[in-house]
Motif scaffolding. Sequence first.
Motif, PDB file in Angstrom:
ATOM      1  N   GLU A  41       0.807 -30.585  47.496  1.00  0.00           N
ATOM      2  CA  GLU A  41       0.458 -31.987  47.754  1.00  0.00           C
ATOM      3  C   GLU A  41       1.675 -32.881  47.526  1.00  0.00           C
ATOM      4  OE1 GLU A  41      -2.044 -33.607  49.000  1.00  0.00           O
ATOM      5  OE2 GLU A  41      -3.867 -32.451  48.682  1.00  0.00           O
ATOM      6  N   ALA A  42       2.405 -32.622  46.444  1.00  0.00           N
ATOM      7  CA  ALA A  42       3.598 -33.421  46.147  1.00  0.00           C
ATOM      8  C   ALA A  42       4.675 -33.209  47.204  1.00  0.00           C
ATOM      9  CB  ALA A  42       4.135 -33.067  44.753  1.00  0.00           C
ATOM     10  N   ALA A  43       4.863 -31.970  47.635  1.00  0.00           N
ATOM     11  CA  ALA A  43       5.855 -31.670  48.667  1.00  0.00           C
ATOM     12  C   ALA A  43       5.469 -32.345  49.979  1.00  0.00           C
ATOM     13  CB  ALA A  43       5.983 -30.157  48.855  1.00  0.00           C
ATOM     14  N   TYR A  44       4.185 -32.301  50.332  1.00  0.00           N
ATOM     15  CA  TYR A  44       3.692 -32.931  51.562  1.00  0.00           C
ATOM     16  C   TYR A  44       3.891 -34.443  51.507  1.00  0.00           C
ATOM     17  CZ  TYR A  44       0.252 -34.707  54.931  1.00  0.00           C
ATOM     18  OH  TYR A  44      -0.381 -35.396  55.936  1.00  0.00           O
ATOM     19  N   ALA A  45       3.672 -35.045  50.341  1.00  0.00           N
ATOM     20  CA  ALA A  45       3.867 -36.490  50.194  1.00  0.00           C
ATOM     21  C   ALA A  45       5.326 -36.871  50.458  1.00  0.00           C
ATOM     22  CB  ALA A  45       3.448 -36.945  48.800  1.00  0.00           C
ATOM     23  N   LEU A  46       6.242 -35.958  50.164  1.00  0.00           N
ATOM     24  CA  LEU A  46       7.665 -36.198  50.400  1.00  0.00           C
ATOM     25  C   LEU A  46       8.103 -35.826  51.811  1.00  0.00           C
ATOM     26  CD1 LEU A  46       8.922 -34.754  47.009  1.00  0.00           C
ATOM     27  CD2 LEU A  46       8.987 -37.172  47.687  1.00  0.00           C
ATOM     28  N   ASP A  47       7.424 -34.834  52.404  1.00  0.00           N
ATOM     29  CA  ASP A  47       7.808 -34.331  53.724  1.00  0.00           C
ATOM     30  C   ASP A  47       6.554 -33.882  54.471  1.00  0.00           C
ATOM     31  OD1 ASP A  47       8.831 -33.050  55.957  1.00  0.00           O
ATOM     32  OD2 ASP A  47      10.090 -31.655  54.832  1.00  0.00           O
ATOM     33  N   ALA A  48       6.073 -34.745  55.376  1.00  0.00           N
ATOM     34  CA  ALA A  48       4.824 -34.475  56.101  1.00  0.00           C
ATOM     35  C   ALA A  48       4.917 -33.247  57.005  1.00  0.00           C
ATOM     36  CB  ALA A  48       4.419 -35.690  56.916  1.00  0.00           C
ATOM     37  N   SER A  49       6.118 -32.761  57.283  1.00  0.00           N
ATOM     38  CA  SER A  49       6.246 -31.565  58.126  1.00  0.00           C
ATOM     39  C   SER A  49       5.745 -30.311  57.408  1.00  0.00           C
ATOM     40  CB  SER A  49       7.698 -31.371  58.576  1.00  0.00           C
ATOM     41  OG  SER A  49       8.509 -30.944  57.494  1.00  0.00           O
ATOM     42  N   LEU A  50       5.467 -30.419  56.129  1.00  0.00           N
ATOM     43  CA  LEU A  50       4.949 -29.287  55.354  1.00  0.00           C
ATOM     44  C   LEU A  50       3.432 -29.208  55.406  1.00  0.00           C
ATOM     45  CD1 LEU A  50       7.314 -29.661  52.266  1.00  0.00           C
ATOM     46  CD2 LEU A  50       7.488 -27.988  54.115  1.00  0.00           C
ATOM     47  N   SER A  51       2.818 -29.899  56.342  1.00  0.00           N
ATOM     48  CA  SER A  51       1.358 -29.946  56.407  1.00  0.00           C
ATOM     49  C   SER A  51       0.733 -28.577  56.634  1.00  0.00           C
ATOM     50  CB  SER A  51       0.899 -30.919  57.491  1.00  0.00           C
ATOM     51  OG  SER A  51       1.302 -30.462  58.769  1.00  0.00           O
ATOM     52  N   GLY A  52       1.399 -27.694  57.363  1.00  0.00           N
ATOM     53  CA  GLY A  52       0.836 -26.365  57.630  1.00  0.00           C
ATOM     54  C   GLY A  52       0.556 -25.591  56.357  1.00  0.00           C
ATOM     55  N   GLU A  53       1.497 -25.636  55.423  1.00  0.00           N
ATOM     56  CA  GLU A  53       1.313 -24.931  54.151  1.00  0.00           C
ATOM     57  C   GLU A  53       0.202 -25.564  53.328  1.00  0.00           C
ATOM     58  OE1 GLU A  53       4.971 -23.865  52.092  1.00  0.00           O
ATOM     59  OE2 GLU A  53       6.029 -24.211  53.981  1.00  0.00           O
ATOM     60  N   LEU A  54       0.141 -26.887  53.359  1.00  0.00           N
ATOM     61  CA  LEU A  54      -0.912 -27.578  52.618  1.00  0.00           C
ATOM     62  C   LEU A  54      -2.275 -27.283  53.237  1.00  0.00           C
ATOM     63  CD1 LEU A  54      -1.840 -29.467  50.394  1.00  0.00           C
ATOM     64  CD2 LEU A  54      -1.275 -31.403  51.887  1.00  0.00           C
ATOM     65  N   VAL A  55      -2.364 -27.273  54.555  1.00  0.00           N
ATOM     66  CA  VAL A  55      -3.626 -26.959  55.239  1.00  0.00           C
ATOM     67  C   VAL A  55      -4.111 -25.575  54.828  1.00  0.00           C
ATOM     68  CG1 VAL A  55      -4.619 -26.392  57.505  1.00  0.00           C
ATOM     69  CG2 VAL A  55      -3.376 -28.531  57.186  1.00  0.00           C
ATOM     70  N   HIS A  56      -3.203 -24.606  54.833  1.00  0.00           N
ATOM     71  CA  HIS A  56      -3.574 -23.239  54.445  1.00  0.00           C
ATOM     72  C   HIS A  56      -4.092 -23.207  52.997  1.00  0.00           C
ATOM     73  CE1 HIS A  56      -3.567 -18.895  54.300  1.00  0.00           C
ATOM     74  NE2 HIS A  56      -2.807 -18.946  53.215  1.00  0.00           N
ATOM     75  N   ALA A  57      -3.383 -23.862  52.101  1.00  0.00           N
ATOM     76  CA  ALA A  57      -3.797 -23.887  50.694  1.00  0.00           C
ATOM     77  C   ALA A  57      -5.144 -24.588  50.523  1.00  0.00           C
ATOM     78  CB  ALA A  57      -2.731 -24.572  49.847  1.00  0.00           C
ATOM     79  N   LEU A  58      -5.361 -25.661  51.265  1.00  0.00           N
ATOM     80  CA  LEU A  58      -6.642 -26.375  51.175  1.00  0.00           C
ATOM     81  C   LEU A  58      -7.784 -25.537  51.731  1.00  0.00           C
ATOM     82  CD1 LEU A  58      -5.450 -29.966  52.105  1.00  0.00           C
ATOM     83  CD2 LEU A  58      -6.506 -29.283  49.929  1.00  0.00           C
ATOM     84  N   GLU A  59      -7.531 -24.800  52.802  1.00  0.00           N
ATOM     85  CA  GLU A  59      -8.576 -23.917  53.341  1.00  0.00           C
ATOM     86  C   GLU A  59      -8.974 -22.869  52.312  1.00  0.00           C
ATOM     87  OE1 GLU A  59      -6.655 -22.675  56.974  1.00  0.00           O
ATOM     88  OE2 GLU A  59      -7.786 -24.156  58.146  1.00  0.00           O
ATOM     89  N   LEU A  60      -7.996 -22.315  51.609  1.00  0.00           N
ATOM     90  CA  LEU A  60      -8.299 -21.348  50.558  1.00  0.00           C
ATOM     91  C   LEU A  60      -9.064 -22.015  49.420  1.00  0.00           C
ATOM     92  CD1 LEU A  60      -4.897 -19.395  50.388  1.00  0.00           C
ATOM     93  CD2 LEU A  60      -7.056 -18.619  51.403  1.00  0.00           C
ATOM     94  N   ALA A  61      -8.679 -23.234  49.078  1.00  0.00           N
ATOM     95  CA  ALA A  61      -9.344 -23.960  47.989  1.00  0.00           C
ATOM     96  C   ALA A  61     -10.808 -24.246  48.347  1.00  0.00           C
ATOM     97  CB  ALA A  61      -8.600 -25.257  47.691  1.00  0.00           C
ATOM     98  N   VAL A  62     -11.054 -24.638  49.600  1.00  0.00           N
ATOM     99  CA  VAL A  62     -12.434 -24.900  50.037  1.00  0.00           C
ATOM    100  C   VAL A  62     -13.266 -23.626  49.904  1.00  0.00           C
ATOM    101  CG1 VAL A  62     -13.887 -25.421  52.041  1.00  0.00           C
ATOM    102  CG2 VAL A  62     -11.863 -26.798  51.601  1.00  0.00           C
ATOM    103  N   ALA A  63     -12.694 -22.506  50.311  1.00  0.00           N
ATOM    104  CA  ALA A  63     -13.423 -21.231  50.303  1.00  0.00           C
ATOM    105  C   ALA A  63     -13.764 -20.771  48.888  1.00  0.00           C
ATOM    106  CB  ALA A  63     -12.609 -20.162  51.018  1.00  0.00           C
ATOM    107  N   ARG A  64     -12.902 -21.049  47.932  1.00  0.00           N
ATOM    108  CA  ARG A  64     -13.141 -20.531  46.579  1.00  0.00           C
ATOM    109  C   ARG A  64     -13.833 -21.523  45.646  1.00  0.00           C
ATOM    110  NH1 ARG A  64      -7.739 -21.859  46.070  1.00  0.00           N
ATOM    111  NH2 ARG A  64      -7.357 -23.230  44.323  1.00  0.00           N
ATOM    112  N   ALA A  65     -13.882 -22.796  46.029  1.00  0.00           N
ATOM    113  CA  ALA A  65     -14.421 -23.827  45.141  1.00  0.00           C
ATOM    114  C   ALA A  65     -15.942 -23.882  45.186  1.00  0.00           C
ATOM    115  CB  ALA A  65     -13.839 -25.186  45.511  1.00  0.00           C
TER     116      ALA A  65
END
Length: 166
Positions: A41-65
């Motif tokens: 999230e912090a990296a994405y806030a600094l560089d929006a081009s990192l959205s792919g990695e954040l999307v992947h991590a969020l998808e995993l978080a949704v699945a396990r939460a």
Amino acid sequence: EAARMLDRLVAAQPNDPGLLTKRAQVLRELGREDHALVDLEAAYALDASLSGELVHALELAVARADPPEDLRYALRLVDVLEAGGDLAGARARLAEFLTHKPDDLAGFRRLASLDGRLGHKEEALLTLERIAALETGSGLVEVALALSDAATEADDPSLARPALER
């Protein structure tokens, strides 16, 4: 050991998205997904081009939460997809999530907004019908009028009748 070294590097350069991303990878390997997500999230806030990695991590978080955390992660996922211009992806994730939350009025309002922005008239009509079934008070007037407009545009004004009568 690698995590400690990365901690020191990130502490020295906290605004380096590359270091934050690397530390997130190490944290994920160590099974500390929540901490990794914070770094992404912090990296994405600094560089929006990192959205792919954040999307992947969020998808995993949704699945396990568990609820209600799954809702928080799912809505954040929709935010990131929408901000990145992937409206269709955002809509698909939100629609999928709402199958498990059939009474989430705010979620359905957001889905209607995405439908409208995507030009999905039939989906927007169905979503507005769902919102009308959930809405009460003055909000129902707005939704009934929007539904009436959408139904008229779809050449089936009778679809809005139940909401208008309520």
